[in-house]
Design a protein around this motif. Structure first.
Motif, PDB file in Angstrom:
ATOM      1  N   LEU A 128      14.604  -3.497   4.461  1.00 40.78           N
ATOM      2  CA  LEU A 128      13.176  -3.643   4.205  1.00 40.78           C
ATOM      3  C   LEU A 128      12.430  -2.355   4.521  1.00 40.78           C
ATOM      4  O   LEU A 128      11.469  -1.985   3.828  1.00 40.78           O
ATOM      5  N   ASP A 129      12.852  -1.667   5.559  1.00 45.57           N
ATOM      6  CA  ASP A 129      12.221  -0.396   5.903  1.00 45.57           C
ATOM      7  C   ASP A 129      12.436   0.624   4.796  1.00 45.57           C
ATOM      8  O   ASP A 129      11.516   1.376   4.432  1.00 45.57           O
ATOM      9  N   ARG A 130      13.640   0.642   4.219  1.00 49.23           N
ATOM     10  CA  ARG A 130      13.908   1.557   3.097  1.00 49.23           C
ATOM     11  C   ARG A 130      13.086   1.159   1.876  1.00 49.23           C
ATOM     12  O   ARG A 130      12.561   2.030   1.162  1.00 49.23           O
ATOM     13  N   CYS A 131      12.971  -0.140   1.623  1.00 48.22           N
ATOM     14  CA  CYS A 131      12.149  -0.604   0.499  1.00 48.22           C
ATOM     15  C   CYS A 131      10.704  -0.169   0.675  1.00 48.22           C
ATOM     16  O   CYS A 131      10.048   0.265  -0.282  1.00 48.22           O
ATOM     17  N   SER A 132      10.196  -0.276   1.902  1.00 48.34           N
ATOM     18  CA  SER A 132       8.819   0.130   2.167  1.00 48.34           C
ATOM     19  C   SER A 132       8.642   1.620   1.893  1.00 48.34           C
ATOM     20  O   SER A 132       7.626   2.045   1.330  1.00 48.34           O
ATOM     21  N   GLY A 133       9.643   2.418   2.290  1.00 49.88           N
ATOM     22  CA  GLY A 133       9.557   3.853   2.068  1.00 49.88           C
ATOM     23  C   GLY A 133       9.593   4.236   0.602  1.00 49.88           C
ATOM     24  O   GLY A 133       9.109   5.311   0.226  1.00 49.88           O
ATOM     25  N   LEU A 134      10.170   3.367  -0.241  1.00 50.78           N
ATOM     26  CA  LEU A 134      10.253   3.648  -1.680  1.00 50.78           C
ATOM     27  C   LEU A 134       9.064   3.085  -2.460  1.00 50.78           C
ATOM     28  O   LEU A 134       8.892   3.410  -3.632  1.00 50.78           O
ATOM     29  N   THR A 135       8.267   2.240  -1.808  1.00 54.56           N
ATOM     30  CA  THR A 135       7.103   1.669  -2.490  1.00 54.56           C
ATOM     31  C   THR A 135       6.091   2.766  -2.785  1.00 54.56           C
ATOM     32  O   THR A 135       5.728   3.532  -1.891  1.00 54.56           O
ATOM     33  N   PRO A 136       5.626   2.884  -4.022  1.00 53.67           N
ATOM     34  CA  PRO A 136       4.651   3.934  -4.341  1.00 53.67           C
ATOM     35  C   PRO A 136       3.398   3.820  -3.477  1.00 53.67           C
ATOM     36  O   PRO A 136       2.926   2.728  -3.178  1.00 53.67           O
ATOM     37  N   VAL A 137       2.895   4.969  -3.061  1.00 51.08           N
ATOM     38  CA  VAL A 137       1.634   5.036  -2.325  1.00 51.08           C
ATOM     39  C   VAL A 137       0.618   5.756  -3.210  1.00 51.08           C
ATOM     40  O   VAL A 137       0.837   6.901  -3.612  1.00 51.08           O
ATOM     41  N   TRP A 138      -0.454   5.081  -3.521  1.00 45.11           N
ATOM     42  CA  TRP A 138      -1.565   5.695  -4.254  1.00 45.11           C
ATOM     43  C   TRP A 138      -2.717   5.902  -3.286  1.00 45.11           C
ATOM     44  O   TRP A 138      -2.857   5.177  -2.296  1.00 45.11           O
ATOM     45  N   GLY A 139      -3.517   6.898  -3.591  1.00 45.36           N
ATOM     46  CA  GLY A 139      -4.686   7.181  -2.768  1.00 45.36           C
ATOM     47  C   GLY A 139      -5.943   6.654  -3.420  1.00 45.36           C
ATOM     48  O   GLY A 139      -6.099   6.721  -4.640  1.00 45.36           O
ATOM     49  N   CYS A 140      -6.845   6.128  -2.618  1.00 46.60           N
ATOM     50  CA  CYS A 140      -8.144   5.654  -3.108  1.00 46.60           C
ATOM     51  C   CYS A 140      -9.232   6.238  -2.212  1.00 46.60           C
ATOM     52  O   CYS A 140      -9.280   5.934  -1.010  1.00 46.60           O
ATOM     53  N   VAL A 141     -10.079   7.078  -2.789  1.00 48.99           N
ATOM     54  CA  VAL A 141     -11.215   7.637  -2.058  1.00 48.99           C
ATOM     55  C   VAL A 141     -12.438   6.783  -2.365  1.00 48.99           C
ATOM     56  O   VAL A 141     -12.798   6.599  -3.531  1.00 48.99           O
TER      57      VAL A 141
END
Length: 319
Positions: A128-141
């Motif tokens: 699960l930790d590896r899955c979290s690390g592979l989840t895309p992170v988008w930025g929202c300002v």
């Protein structure tokens, strides 16, 4: 949820959907799986078993799996390999079942008796930790707001180099995310006109409108949210914030020891936080600070040397 109305052809490989194969051995595999789920729950990881006899090729079945994958941290799908991104074989004490052929490139885990439940939990938590690390992170300002105390839109305020606060916020966020968007109303500086702009949730006021809009904008994506009126947000602070992600966390909303408050406007939100935000809105709660203390909302204390990055500027005299 609106993000799941489109047909689902396949699930991303980082989505924790685990096919369960209960091999007939000398133990009750169903109770063994229940013990495994209890062990995960004790670690703050929510798991759910989907046992309905629907063909996974059916769109209704895939939608149900998708809704479960947003509601919990790990979905066990009984015997349906097409929907899964990993496999779990559950069988009797000490017997490593190989009766189900392995799928190439698909992780396989084993729970071979009650003595192995904790070990299997360790392995699943690592996955699960590896899955979290592979989840895309988008930025929202986040921009907008009335800026009544400042007297003019804060995202258009010039920094010492002449560029706007919005430009600086986008520049700081971009190295840490796959894409960056802007949420909120108001004019955009010329340098930011090519940025994607998302519309706030209708009928919702305040930051909750922008954060909720981001969570509904793109499926299976987590979000680094930064308000444009935090001009001291820094790369070390962003890096520390993202390092606080962990299995079972649906949001990381830091606690600021200087102000004694949580900081939801410079925080990280997983897509699994969307149902909680929806529930707040359904209950008529419009304050994003009400996420504090909810299950899965992680609140690490900001290190003393980084607290200044969460400074919020509301008045001209604070500049």
């Amino acid at each position: 949820m609106s993000r799941l109305t489109a047909p689902i052809t396949m699930f991303p490989s980082y989505l924790p959907i685990c096919a369960v194969h209960r091999v007939e051995c000398n133990s009750d595999s169903q109770s063994l799986l229940a013990e495994l789920i209890d062990c995960l729950a004790a670690r703050g990881i929510r798991a759910r078993v989907l046992d309905e006899p629907w063909p996974v090729e059916d769109e209704a079945c895939r939608q149900r799996v998708a809704r479960a994958a947003i509601a919990v941290d790990l979905v066990f799908v009984a015997g349906r390999r097409l929907a899964a991104t990993a496999e779990l074989l559950v069988c009797g004490d000490g017997e490593k079942a190989e009766s189900v052929p392995a799928e190439p490139l698909r992780p396989r885990f084993y729970c071979t008796g009650r003595q192995q439940v904790a070990v299997c939990c360790d392995v699943l938590e690592g996955w699960l930790d590896r899955c979290s690390g592979l989840t895309p992170v988008w930025g929202c300002v986040l921009i907008g707001g009335r800026s009544s105390r400042m007297g003019r839109p804060k995202h258009l305020l010039p920094a010492s180099d002449g560029r706007t606060w919005l430009e600086h916020a986008v520049e700081r966020v971009r190295p840490f995310v796959d894409e960056c968007v802007v949420s909120g109303g108001g004019a955009m500086p010329e340098a930011c006109r090519n940025l994607t702009r998302i519309t706030d949730l209708p009928g919702v006021a305040g930051p909750l409108a922008g954060i909720g809009a981001a969570l509904h904008y793109r499926a299976w994506t987590s979000w680094l949210v930064v308000a444009c009126d935090m001009p001291d947000a820094s790369a070390p602070a962003i890096s520390w914030l993202l390092e606080q992600r962990r299995p079972g966390a649906i949001a990381v909303i830091p606690f600021n020891p200087l102000s004694g408050r949580s900081e939801p406007l410079f925080a990280w939100y997983d897509f699994r936080c969307a149902p909680l935000l929806d529930q707040l809105l359904a209950d008529g709660i419009l304050r994003i600070s009400k996420l504090r203390g909810r299950p899965g909302v992680h609140q690490p204390q900001i290190p003393a040397d980084l607290c200044g990055a969460w400074r919020n500027v509301n008045r001209a005299e604070d500049l």
